[in-house]
Design an enzyme around this catalytic site. Structure first.
Site, mmCIF file in Angstrom:
data_model
loop_
_atom_site.group_PDB
_atom_site.id
_atom_site.type_symbol
_atom_site.label_atom_id
_atom_site.label_comp_id
_atom_site.label_asym_id
_atom_site.label_seq_id
_atom_site.Cartn_x
_atom_site.Cartn_y
_atom_site.Cartn_z
ATOM 1 N N VAL A 183 49.364 32.572 37.893
ATOM 2 C CA VAL A 183 50.487 32.293 36.836
ATOM 3 C C VAL A 183 51.618 32.618 37.417
ATOM 4 O O VAL A 183 52.101 33.420 37.917
ATOM 5 C CB VAL A 183 50.180 33.024 35.761
ATOM 6 C CG1 VAL A 183 50.999 32.695 34.438
ATOM 7 C CG2 VAL A 183 48.575 33.052 35.265
ATOM 8 N N GLY A 204 51.478 36.722 37.493
ATOM 9 C CA GLY A 204 50.214 37.463 37.596
ATOM 10 C C GLY A 204 49.097 36.306 38.058
ATOM 11 O O GLY A 204 49.409 35.152 38.653
ATOM 12 N N GLY A 205 48.124 36.545 38.070
ATOM 13 C CA GLY A 205 46.891 35.769 38.613
ATOM 14 C C GLY A 205 45.449 36.333 38.660
ATOM 15 O O GLY A 205 45.359 37.468 38.252
ATOM 16 N N GLY A 206 44.449 35.549 38.642
ATOM 17 C CA GLY A 206 43.040 36.066 38.660
ATOM 18 C C GLY A 206 42.309 35.243 39.750
ATOM 19 O O GLY A 206 42.786 34.735 40.970
ATOM 20 N N GLY A 207 41.033 35.496 39.628
ATOM 21 C CA GLY A 207 40.116 35.012 40.667
ATOM 22 C C GLY A 207 40.281 33.386 40.602
ATOM 23 O O GLY A 207 39.937 32.713 41.655
ATOM 24 N N MET A 208 40.549 32.716 39.534
ATOM 25 C CA MET A 208 40.381 31.010 39.552
ATOM 26 C C MET A 208 41.816 30.670 39.578
ATOM 27 O O MET A 208 41.941 29.627 39.845
ATOM 28 C CB MET A 208 39.618 30.920 38.072
ATOM 29 C CG MET A 208 38.109 31.208 38.299
ATOM 30 S SD MET A 208 37.459 30.634 36.537
ATOM 31 C CE MET A 208 38.255 31.805 35.427
ATOM 32 N N ALA A 209 42.866 31.272 39.045
ATOM 33 C CA ALA A 209 44.063 30.663 38.941
ATOM 34 C C ALA A 209 45.248 31.622 38.989
ATOM 35 O O ALA A 209 44.995 32.859 39.233
ATOM 36 C CB ALA A 209 44.358 29.849 37.641
ATOM 37 N N LYS A 253 49.999 27.878 34.778
ATOM 38 C CA LYS A 253 48.793 28.411 35.328
ATOM 39 C C LYS A 253 48.114 27.232 36.359
ATOM 40 O O LYS A 253 47.956 26.224 35.814
ATOM 41 C CB LYS A 253 47.848 28.880 34.143
ATOM 42 C CG LYS A 253 46.463 29.307 35.018
ATOM 43 C CD LYS A 253 45.323 29.624 33.853
ATOM 44 C CE LYS A 253 45.954 31.051 33.362
ATOM 45 N NZ LYS A 253 44.944 31.993 32.708
ATOM 46 N N ASP A 280 35.839 36.240 26.806
ATOM 47 C CA ASP A 280 36.356 37.147 28.217
ATOM 48 C C ASP A 280 37.551 37.824 27.427
ATOM 49 O O ASP A 280 38.501 38.125 28.229
ATOM 50 C CB ASP A 280 36.929 36.516 29.378
ATOM 51 C CG ASP A 280 37.190 37.060 30.432
ATOM 52 O OD1 ASP A 280 36.657 38.267 30.657
ATOM 53 O OD2 ASP A 280 37.998 36.762 31.479
#
Length: 699
Positions: A24, A17-22, A39, A133
């Site tokens: 995983v 997984g992952g998002g805008g900042m990190a 992360k 969040d």
């Protein structure tokens, strides 16, 4: 980064997984031999010192949370330019994927998930941590049904610049609270609003607010009402809709006062007496203008003259603007600028005077920072606040085995003067992160003990508890602590429930008992009589009414409880049986002195069996009647022992007995004489120093 090992310990296996900042990754902790989630901060942020500092601080704050519905944080580290956080790996899916596949969810399932999220938020809020969040992407659900809230603290660590770069506002704007959308300080009730939206989405399969841009969605949070859940999904009970309506009030004061209060409502909303309760009502609902945006009316063309040239009674306006009037008025254009300049100078002077006069009163006094090291956190906070200082929240935590948890280890300022209201950063001790209990069910006791000892468990703390079970002996059936629960390998006692095999009991001896006695013995030993009946048939082995055979086990054989037993009860001797009575005369070894006599017989009931339960004592010549049971092909034998030595052996042939020798009381009366001194036994007649003879009936 897959294949890389961080900190010489965490081997990255796959990106999950992952998002805008990190990003995983699933990783293996080679030290503890377990899977973890790692992360990793994206590379574009590694040189933002402020972000990295706050990122680590918030990660440490999240690590202070210990709750079954919050993803545990195990470690924080840095390797060159790579900053990472190590956390619990949850084998399952996130709530966003579940909603996308199955929404709308069943009401009881959605309420159960929301309750666990609420429990996690309550624990975080009690520790002064606001998530900020809450959204389905940050809710993980394991295959065991356990809900885990993740990403605590990361949103709080973002600076305004990184939010814009990563687009996290866009990703989370559908779950923003109105105060979040305004950009004002958010608190516990902001998380409650976001949880209300998550519950709304689980039960309806849609979001309450949609728009063409993040700004339009944020404005809808502020201004527009949402479609009530029961209009979208009529199967939602009114009590559950009331929970959503209260959590999603635009006015924070009208929401639940705390996550604990919302959890209490969720725990009872599916009770039968609440399902059809009336819709929730709020005081502000009575004011139709309270939640509406006031719109300033547009300027109409017919209003323009009124605004630009207001009418003056008596025609003064017309006279002011005619040519003659303008020529007659003297020009004094310097007056207004002069007046305004004087007023500005006076105002500036007043402001300068006010700043100088109030400077002393506005500057906070200096206070001495007391030492709070070795104090408990609550005591340290109270002491610092008593002198006008503030503790930076949350405090920093550091693992220390030698100091009791929640004890202050360090403080940022000490024994110096600072301004009143200054922030003091405290570093507080915490217990080491405990590893999860491994799963031991199905292993042998030896395998389980070896696995625990590899984790540092003292063998004396492994306590097996044996129970009967159908499993192989030595198999672990249950464990305490349970699999996945944190435990202290050095101190915790571990109880392993181990199979000792099927329960077995000794088969009782039923031979020679009556049917009633045998039934009672079976019931006492938790055994059953097969088909609740016995088999009756003739037998040489037992007299009428006595058990002569038992099946399937002989006496003292091991059988499981509840075994069905078949009993064979004698209906008497067979019709062709003969029961002659033989009189045996025996003399002591020396007349007048005591001798021990034992008679051993062989007949249809068995060979070489003692006729008496115990030997007899005689001191003079004595005659003993001995009754035999003979059958076709089975002759009898009488053997006499005196003081342990055989002195007579008399055969009793079946054929020599008369056909009517069947009555034990009145059968054949024969005599065997075994008198006289000790001599070797005679053959075929039993001749000794006395006389041995046999006589048939009627002799």
């Amino acid at each position: 980064m897959i294949g890389q090992t961080l900190g010489n310990r965490y081997e990255l296996l796959a990106r999950v997984g992952g998002g805008g900042m990190a990003l995983v990754y699933k990783a293996r902790d080679n030290l503890l031999n377990r899977y973890v989630a790692v992360k990793v901060l994206r590379q574009q942020f590694v040189h933002d010192d402020d972000f990295v500092r706050r990122f680590r601080r918030e990660a440490q704050a999240a690590a202070s949370l210990s709750h079954p519905n919050i993803v545990s944080i195990y470690d924080v580290g840095q390797e060159e330019d790579t900053h990472y956080i190590v956390m619990e790996f949850v084998d399952g899916a996130n709530l966003n994927e579940i909603i996308r596949e199955r929404a709308p969810l069943q009401t009881d399932e959605a309420v159960k998930i929301a309750s666990q999220i609420c429990d996690a938020l309550d624990h975080a809020h009690l520790n002064q941590i606001i998530h900020r969040d809450i959204k389905p992407h940050n809710i993980l659900i394991g295959y065991n049904g356990r809900v885990k809230v993740t990403d605590f603290g990361i949103a709080r660590a973002a600076t305004s610049s990184t939010i814009t770069q990563t687009g996290s506002v866009v990703g989370s704007v559908h779950y923003f609270s109105p105060e979040h959308a305004k950009g004002v300080a958010t608190g516990e009730k902001s998380d409650i609003y976001s949880l209300g939206i998550v519950l709304y989405q689980m039960l309806t399969g849609r979001l309450p607010f949609l728009g063409e841009s993040p700004i339009s969605v944020a404005l809808k949070h502020l201004q527009e009402p949402f479609e009530q859940p029961r209009k979208v999904n009529p199967h939602i009970p009114q009590s559950v809709e009331n929970v959503i309506l209260r959590a999603m009030r635009k006015n924070p004061q009208e929401r639940y006062a705390s996550a604990a209060q919302m959890l209490s409502d969720l725990e009872t909303c599916l009770q039968p007496q609440r399902l059809n309760e009336p819709p929730v009502h709020f005081g502000s609902d009575d004011d139709p203008e309270s939640d509406k945006t006031r719109v300033i009316p547009a300027i109409r063309p017919d209003m323009r003259n009124t605004i630009e040239a207001p009418a003056i009674k008596g025609g003064a306006a017309e006279e002011r603007w005619d040519n003659r009037g303008l020529e007659d008025k003297p020009r004094r254009r310097w007056v207004l600028p002069t007046v305004l300049g004087i007023m500005a100078a006076v105002l500036i002077g007043v402001l300068v005077w006010a700043v100088i006069a109030l400077k002393g009163s506005l500057t906070p006094p200096d206070v001495m920072v007391p030492s709070v090291i070795h104090m408990k956190l609550d005591e340290a906070r109270a002491k610092l606040e008593s002198v006008g200082l503030k503790v930076e929240e949350p405090p920093l935590y550091e693992v220390n085995k030698e100091v009791e948890p929640n004890t202050v280890l360090k403080q940022s300022k000490q024994d110096i003067k600072v301004k009143e209201g200054s922030l003091i950063t405290l570093t507080v001790s915490k217990a080491p992160d405990l590893p999860p209990m491994p799963g031991l069910k199905g292993l042998t006791l030896e395998e389980s003990s070896s696995k625990l000892e590899e984790l540092g468990v003292n063998p004396d703390n492994i306590r097996p508890k044996e129970v009967f079970d159908d499993s192989e002996p030595g198999t672990v059936l249950d464990q305490k602590p349970a699999e996945g629960d944190p435990f202290d390998p050095e101190n915790d006692a571990i109880t392993l429930t181990v199979s000792k095999g099927k329960e077995e009991i000794d088969m009782p001896n039923l031979i020679g008992k009556t049917e009633a006695e045998a039934r009672a013995e079976l019931e006492k030993n938790n055994l059953k009589l097969k088909d609740d009946k016995v088999i009756t048939e003739p037998s040489y082995m037992a007299e009428k009414g006595k058990v002569f055979k038992q099946f399937p086990a002989e006496p003292n054989e091991k059988v499981p409880p509840g075994t069905e037993v078949t009993l064979y009860v004698s209906s008497g001797y067979p019709p062709d049986a003969k029961e002659p009575t033989w009189n045996v005369t025996v003399s002591p070894a020396q007349e007048g002195q005591q001798s021990t006599i034992k008679i051993v017989v062989s007949d249809a009931k068995g060979d070489n069996r003692d006729y008496w339960d115990a030997p007899r004592k005689i001191s003079q010549t004595t005659t003993f009647p001995v009754t035999l049971v003979l059958g076709p092909g089975k002759d009898g034998t009488i053997i006499v022992y005196r003081d342990g030595k055989e002195i007579a052996r008399t055969p009793v042939p079946y054929e020599d007995m008369p056909a009517d020798a069947t009555d034990a009381a009145g059968g054949t009366d024969a005599t065997t004489d075994a008198s006289g001194s000790d001599q070797p036994p005679a053959g075929d007649g039993g001749q000794t120093d006395g006389q041995t003879g046999g006589q048939g009936n009627g002799q």
